[in-house]
Write an enzyme that holds these catalytic residues in place. Structure first.
Site, mmCIF file in Angstrom:
data_model
loop_
_atom_site.group_PDB
_atom_site.id
_atom_site.type_symbol
_atom_site.label_atom_id
_atom_site.label_comp_id
_atom_site.label_asym_id
_atom_site.label_seq_id
_atom_site.Cartn_x
_atom_site.Cartn_y
_atom_site.Cartn_z
ATOM 1 N N ARG A 199 0.881 -1.170 0.000
ATOM 2 C CA ARG A 199 0.000 0.000 0.000
ATOM 3 C C ARG A 199 0.919 1.220 0.000
ATOM 4 O O ARG A 199 2.038 1.156 0.535
ATOM 5 C CB ARG A 199 -0.891 0.043 1.257
ATOM 6 C CG ARG A 199 -2.025 -0.963 1.278
ATOM 7 C CD ARG A 199 -3.137 -0.612 0.275
ATOM 8 N NE ARG A 199 -4.271 -1.522 0.356
ATOM 9 C CZ ARG A 199 -4.435 -2.605 -0.395
ATOM 10 N NH1 ARG A 199 -3.523 -2.945 -1.290
ATOM 11 N NH2 ARG A 199 -5.523 -3.354 -0.265
ATOM 12 N N HIS A 228 -2.224 0.682 -9.332
ATOM 13 C CA HIS A 228 -2.770 -0.252 -8.339
ATOM 14 C C HIS A 228 -3.529 -1.399 -9.036
ATOM 15 O O HIS A 228 -4.723 -1.586 -8.832
ATOM 16 C CB HIS A 228 -3.694 0.483 -7.344
ATOM 17 C CG HIS A 228 -3.910 -0.276 -6.077
ATOM 18 N ND1 HIS A 228 -4.149 0.337 -4.884
ATOM 19 C CD2 HIS A 228 -3.937 -1.616 -5.810
ATOM 20 C CE1 HIS A 228 -4.313 -0.571 -3.933
ATOM 21 N NE2 HIS A 228 -4.183 -1.764 -4.478
ATOM 22 N N GLU A 249 -4.206 7.924 -4.047
ATOM 23 C CA GLU A 249 -4.636 7.288 -5.300
ATOM 24 C C GLU A 249 -5.996 7.815 -5.713
ATOM 25 O O GLU A 249 -6.865 7.962 -4.842
ATOM 26 C CB GLU A 249 -4.685 5.765 -5.118
ATOM 27 C CG GLU A 249 -3.297 5.184 -4.866
ATOM 28 C CD GLU A 249 -3.281 3.680 -4.645
ATOM 29 O OE1 GLU A 249 -4.353 3.044 -4.717
ATOM 30 O OE2 GLU A 249 -2.203 3.142 -4.388
HETATM 31 P P1 NAP Z 1 -0.595 -12.126 4.336
HETATM 32 O O1 NAP Z 1 -0.595 -13.532 3.863
HETATM 33 O O2 NAP Z 1 -1.335 -11.771 5.563
HETATM 34 O O3 NAP Z 1 0.946 -11.694 4.481
HETATM 35 C C1 NAP Z 1 1.346 -10.512 5.073
HETATM 36 C C2 NAP Z 1 2.781 -10.656 5.534
HETATM 37 O O4 NAP Z 1 3.225 -9.386 6.047
HETATM 38 C C3 NAP Z 1 2.955 -11.687 6.638
HETATM 39 O O5 NAP Z 1 4.070 -12.492 6.328
HETATM 40 C C4 NAP Z 1 3.225 -10.855 7.867
HETATM 41 O O6 NAP Z 1 4.108 -11.442 8.779
HETATM 42 C C5 NAP Z 1 3.914 -9.646 7.257
HETATM 43 N N1 NAP Z 1 3.855 -8.497 8.158
HETATM 44 C C6 NAP Z 1 2.795 -7.942 8.761
HETATM 45 N N2 NAP Z 1 3.167 -6.927 9.564
HETATM 46 C C7 NAP Z 1 4.504 -6.855 9.450
HETATM 47 C C8 NAP Z 1 5.481 -6.028 10.046
HETATM 48 N N3 NAP Z 1 5.150 -5.073 10.911
HETATM 49 N N4 NAP Z 1 6.783 -6.232 9.708
HETATM 50 C C9 NAP Z 1 7.134 -7.210 8.845
HETATM 51 N N5 NAP Z 1 6.251 -8.026 8.261
HETATM 52 C C10 NAP Z 1 4.953 -7.854 8.558
HETATM 53 O O7 NAP Z 1 -1.159 -11.150 3.221
HETATM 54 P P2 NAP Z 1 -1.050 -11.274 1.625
HETATM 55 O O8 NAP Z 1 -2.234 -11.972 1.097
HETATM 56 O O9 NAP Z 1 0.314 -11.759 1.254
HETATM 57 O O10 NAP Z 1 -1.202 -9.715 1.236
HETATM 58 C C11 NAP Z 1 -0.271 -8.781 1.706
HETATM 59 C C12 NAP Z 1 -0.671 -7.361 1.352
HETATM 60 O O11 NAP Z 1 -0.461 -7.129 -0.017
HETATM 61 C C13 NAP Z 1 -2.150 -7.009 1.566
HETATM 62 O O12 NAP Z 1 -2.476 -6.756 2.896
HETATM 63 C C14 NAP Z 1 -2.283 -5.759 0.694
HETATM 64 O O13 NAP Z 1 -1.939 -4.601 1.430
HETATM 65 C C15 NAP Z 1 -1.228 -5.994 -0.396
HETATM 66 N N6 NAP Z 1 -1.886 -6.250 -1.697
HETATM 67 C C16 NAP Z 1 -1.724 -5.358 -2.700
HETATM 68 C C17 NAP Z 1 -2.353 -5.575 -3.910
HETATM 69 C C18 NAP Z 1 -2.169 -4.622 -5.058
HETATM 70 O O14 NAP Z 1 -3.056 -4.510 -5.889
HETATM 71 N N7 NAP Z 1 -1.040 -3.935 -5.150
HETATM 72 C C19 NAP Z 1 -3.190 -6.688 -4.086
HETATM 73 C C20 NAP Z 1 -3.323 -7.574 -3.042
HETATM 74 C C21 NAP Z 1 -2.670 -7.358 -1.835
HETATM 75 P P3 NAP Z 1 3.729 -12.770 9.614
HETATM 76 O O15 NAP Z 1 3.544 -13.855 8.613
HETATM 77 O O16 NAP Z 1 4.924 -12.984 10.425
HETATM 78 O O17 NAP Z 1 2.486 -12.451 10.361
#
Ligand code: NAP
Length: 326
Positions: free
Chosen positions: A238, A286, A267
């Site tokens: 984000r 995005h 955005e």
């Molecule tokens: P996820 O499976 O929940 O993975 C998030 C990861 O971030 C986890 O490994 C978590 O660590 C880590 N994390 C959280 N807080 C942290 C911190 N303070 N320091 C370091 N690492 C941290 O989520 P996901 O499905 O991969 O999605 C991740 C994010 O991608 C979404 O929340 C969204 O913001 C973004 N996204 C963007 C788009 C786009 O269009 N650009 C599309 C989809 C998603 P732990 O495993 O240790 O808890």
């Protein structure tokens, strides 16, 4: 009597049409949700909300006394005030998994485009500026394969990026997350490290954490200074997980080499944002999950979550399970 639903910004047409058969659906897009009188009237009657990037905060919830569930058509849920929702016993859901590979493709696409300067050189060709048969070294890019990739946020999407990098590009993988993941380390020969180690040792850095109070502005001036001068930074998370002005400064002072950005602090991005003037910055609007196939799957999953919640069944993707009372 049919239940009332607000659909916001994006629900794919077949899914919207199906919901319309079963519920009274009010679809809104590009409105001021704080002041639009018709929206506020429908909100005051709605049992469900489904959609993308609707800011669900205390103020909105005060206009929604009958709300039972908010179903996000996204995996990120930084638009939802979870504390307020949980306090009111309102369910909230998201759409994990179905978009993981598509977002990883986008992030990897940005990484390759930035390293090999594909958009810049595409423009050069189209502008008729390809003058010599052998392109001059000033247009050379940098290799992706066999380099060191640092992934911040080794969750679902982080792991799908690691898979591409390890098996497709023979990259060495460093990662930083809240928790260590031995299975990931084994699968992708990945090395867990502190954020500072990752920043200083990686050739490419992909940021793919959720936006939370802890991650807001987590990459700023100090972090860009720790990166290699040849480092390429990719943000797929984000916009607010970084301090955008610090990225602008880091690029202007050649603290890092280049950036690939799918997300921005504001955005749509402001047309006068200096990042848009930089040749070494590759941007996309995005579009992490924006393919026909995946957007449809996300809408279907969001509708599935919504309908479960509205009909007394536990939605499969409850963000805070504590609101579910058996
Ligand atoms: P996820 O499976 O929940 O993975 C998030 C990861 O971030 C986890 O490994 C978590 O660590 C880590 N994390 C959280 N807080 C942290 C911190 N303070 N320091 C370091 N690492 C941290 O989520 P996901 O499905 O991969 O999605 C991740 C994010 O991608 C979404 O929340 C969204 O913001 C973004 N996204 C963007 C788009 C786009 O269009 N650009 C599309 C989809 C998603 P732990 O495993 O240790 O808890």
């Amino acid at each position: 009597m049919k239940k009332k639903i607000i659909a916001y910004n994006r629900v794919e047409t077949p899914v919207l049409e199906d919901l319309q058969k079963k519920y009274d659906v009010y679809f809104y897009k590009n409105i001021d949700t704080k002041t639009d009188p018709l929206f506020l009237e429908h909100l005051s009657e709605a049992q469900g909300i489904i959609g993308l990037e609707l800011e669900v905060d205390k103020e909105l919830l005060e206009h929604a006394p009958h709300l039972e569930i908010v179903s996000n058509v996204s995996v990120g849920h930084n638009n939802l005030d979870m504390e307020q929702l949980t306090e009111r016993g309102i369910m909230a859901t998201n759409t994990p998994d179905v978009l993981t590979d598509t977002v990883a493709d986008t992030v990897f696409g940005l990484l390759i485009s930035t390293a090999r300067r594909i958009p810049e050189l595409d423009q050069l060709v189209k502008n008729g500026e390809w003058k010599t048969e052998a392109i001059e070294p000033e247009y050379f890019g940098t290799d992706v394969h066999h380099k060191k990739l640092g992934i911040i946020g080794m969750g679902r999407i982080g792991q799908a990026i690691a898979q591409r990098a390890h098996f497709g590009f023979d990259m060495d993988i460093l990662y930083h997350s809240r928790t260590r993941k031995p299975d990931v380390e084994e699968k992708f020969s990945a090395t867990y490290c502190t954020l500072d180690e990752l920043l200083s040792e990686s050739d490419f850095i992909c940021l793919i954490t959720p936006l939370t109070p802890e991650t807001e502005g987590m990459i700023g001036k100090r972090e860009f200074q720790l990166m290699k001068k040849s480092g390429i930074f990719i943000n797929g998370s984000r916009g607010k997980t970084i301090v955008e002005q610090d990225l602008i400064d880091a690029l202007k002072t050649s603290e890092i080499a280049a950036a690939g950005l799918d997300v921005f602090e504001k955005e749509p991005v402001n047309a006068i944002n200096p990042l848009l003037q930089m040749k070494n910055v590759v941007t996309t609007p995005h579009i992490g999950s924006s393919t026909y196939e995946t957007e449809l799957k996300m809408s279907e999953l969001a509708a599935h979550n919504l309908e479960a919640g509205l009909n007394g069944r536990k939605p499969p993707n409850l963000i805070d399970e504590s609101v579910w009372k058996t």
